[in-house]
Design a protein around this motif. Structure first.
Motif, PDB file in Angstrom:
ATOM      1  N   SER A   1      -7.255  -1.062   0.025  1.00  0.00           N
ATOM      2  CA  SER A   1      -7.057  -0.195   1.207  1.00  0.00           C
ATOM      3  C   SER A   1      -7.950   0.718   1.387  1.00  0.00           C
ATOM      4  O   SER A   1      -8.527   1.382   0.499  1.00  0.00           O
ATOM      5  CB  SER A   1      -5.575   0.299   1.241  1.00  0.00           C
ATOM      6  OG  SER A   1      -5.435   1.214   2.357  1.00  0.00           O
TER       7      SER A   1
ATOM      8  N   SER B   1      -1.837   4.558   0.608  1.00  0.00           N
ATOM      9  CA  SER B   1      -3.121   3.636   0.553  1.00  0.00           C
ATOM     10  C   SER B   1      -3.561   3.202  -1.037  1.00  0.00           C
ATOM     11  O   SER B   1      -4.601   3.003  -1.242  1.00  0.00           O
ATOM     12  CB  SER B   1      -4.326   4.621   1.032  1.00  0.00           C
ATOM     13  OG  SER B   1      -5.574   3.854   1.186  1.00  0.00           O
TER      14      SER B   1
ATOM     15  N   HIS C   1       0.746  -1.305  -0.231  1.00  0.00           N
ATOM     16  CA  HIS C   1      -0.068   0.085   0.101  1.00  0.00           C
ATOM     17  C   HIS C   1       0.888   1.341   0.011  1.00  0.00           C
ATOM     18  O   HIS C   1       0.488   2.245   0.422  1.00  0.00           O
ATOM     19  CB  HIS C   1      -0.965  -0.074   1.447  1.00  0.00           C
ATOM     20  CG  HIS C   1      -1.914  -1.152   1.324  1.00  0.00           C
ATOM     21  ND1 HIS C   1      -2.585  -1.803   0.256  1.00  0.00           N
ATOM     22  CD2 HIS C   1      -1.788  -2.068   2.313  1.00  0.00           C
ATOM     23  CE1 HIS C   1      -3.234  -2.670   0.790  1.00  0.00           C
ATOM     24  NE2 HIS C   1      -3.017  -2.967   1.876  1.00  0.00           N
TER      25      HIS C   1
END
Length: 429
Positions: free
Chosen positions: A397, A393, A370
């Motif tokens: 996510s 992110s 991520h």
């Protein structure tokens, strides 16, 4: 008138002595005055005494000469005996001085030999102690008994041993201690009956004791460092074994027995040095193994938002296996690798989003998912703590965080086991 001219003594006439000599028809006489009679008597007495003395000398001459000769012989013998006694005393003093000098030379030679041995030992100990103190740490300081040891000094004012000097011995016991360790000496109030040799002997005894103390301190320091090295190795090994991590258990002190063979001081020193070297090698091997494992925290100071194991899926809400740990992290925070290794993956990887995978050897690998940015390429060799990218992110996510995985031969392992071990062994590494 004629009566008045005659001499008187106490009122009586002093008649002169008249000597009359008659020969045939011739008669001669002459008057002897008192002083002439006295003179003649004295002369006769002197002649008689001289005759007696001459006769006595002639009779006793041999005895007198013999007595005088004997006396002279006795005096000469007495002088010769005295001279012989003085010569014997001088010889004894000279012999004692020679013996004292030889004894001093022998003792000084022994001290110089021991000093040279200590200096050589210090040359060997310098790098070893520096390595030991950097790997093991500085052992506890000496106890009160050692610190309370008085600093004695020695003086020999009258004693003049041969022209030798026992220099200070470089006995630095710490890596950063560059001051030379001076020999202790003894200062003791000399007794009135002490000779120079006695004072010199006390000095040599004191210096010898100081050298023994230095040797003892060296051996104690080596033994302490070796014990600390073994203890640190044991602590690392136990921590790794408790976490089920691979560790080389073939290290440490041998439990083998055998016949007891006494060692002299040099062999004892070599044995202690060899033991310390083996302990440091064992500790280095364990440290090397531990440093290859991903034991560090990838996001120190950050809280864990999702542990390893079964959890509700954040998107679907159904139970699912979470193969790593999620650390709360804002977007753009540096992501650091937890152990040295080689980058084997660096790019987009499905639900991981931007992911970096690092191979640490022995089947261990770590994944960092991520990410918002990747700063490494495949094949790059990394050290522990190197930045591989920025948190974010990306992928599957729900918010910025760092997804961290540890895999062994491709199978996911709970990173918490490694983090706990890392905290335990951090102070040993």
């Amino acid at each position: 008138m004629n009566v008045a001219s005659q001499s008187t003594v106490f009122g009586r006439r002093n008649e002169p002595h008249t000597v009359i000599i008659a020969r045939g028809n011739e008669i001669r006489h002459f008057t002897i005055r008192p002083w002439l009679a006295a003179f003649c008597g004295s002369a006769l007495a002197a002649m008689a005494i001289g005759y007696l003395l001459a006769t006595s000398y002639l009779v006793l001459r041999d005895d007198l000469i013999g007595a005088t000769t004997a006396r002279q012989a006795r005096m000469q013998q007495a002088y010769e005996d005295r001279i012989s006694a003085l010569r014997a005393q001088v010889d004894r003093i000279t012999s004692r001085q020679l013996l004292d000098q030889q004894l001093m030379e022998t003792k000084v030679g022994e001290l110089l030999e021991r000093q040279t041995q200590l200096s050589l030992r210090h040359g060997r100990l310098g790098p070893l102690l520096e390595r030991a103190e950097s790997d093991v740490g500085t052992p506890p300081a000496a106890g009160p008994a050692a610190s309370a040891m008085p600093d004695k000094r020695a003086e020999v004012t009258d004693a003049q041993p041969p022209a030798y000097a026992v220099a200070s011995v470089g006995a630095n016991f710490g890596a950063g201690d560059t001051r030379p360790f001076s020999l202790w000496s003894t200062r003791s109030d000399p007794l009135p009956s002490d000779t120079a040799a006695d004072r010199a002997d006390r000095l040599f005894v004191s210096i010898n004791a100081a050298l023994k103390a230095i040797e003892s301190q060296q051996l104690t320091r080596i033994a302490t460092l070796a014990d600390n090295a073994y203890k640190n190795a044991d602590a690392i090994s136990q921590a790794l074994e408790a976490a089920g991590l691979p560790v080389d258990g073939d290290f440490g002190k041998s439990d083998a027995g055998g016949p007891l063979i006494p060692l002299d001081s040099s062999m004892t020193f070599d044995s202690k040095v060899r033991e310390l070297d083996e302990a440091l090698d064992a500790l280095d091997r364990l440290k090397t193994e531990a440093r290859r494992l991903p034991l560090a925290n990838p996001a120190p100071g950050r809280s864990v938002t999702s542990p390893f194991g079964v959890r509700p899926d954040p998107l679907l809400g159904t139970a699912a296996l979470h193969s790593g740990m999620d650390f709360r992290a804002p977007t753009g925070m540096p992501a650091k690798v937890t152990a040295p290794g080689v980058v084997v993956k660096a790019g987009w990887n499905g639900g991981y989003g931007r992911m970096v995978e690092v191979d640490h050897g022995n089947g261990f690998a770590t994944r960092y998912g991520h990410l918002s940015k990747i700063d490494v390429t495949v094949g790059k060799r990394l050290n522990a703590g190197d930045v591989i990218g920025k948190t974010g992110s990306s992928g599957r996510s729900t918010g910025p965080h760092l997804h961290y995985e540890i895999r062994h031969h491709g199978e996911a392992i709970d990173p918490l086991r490694f983090l706990r071990v890392g905290k335990k062994v951090a102070r040993y590494l």
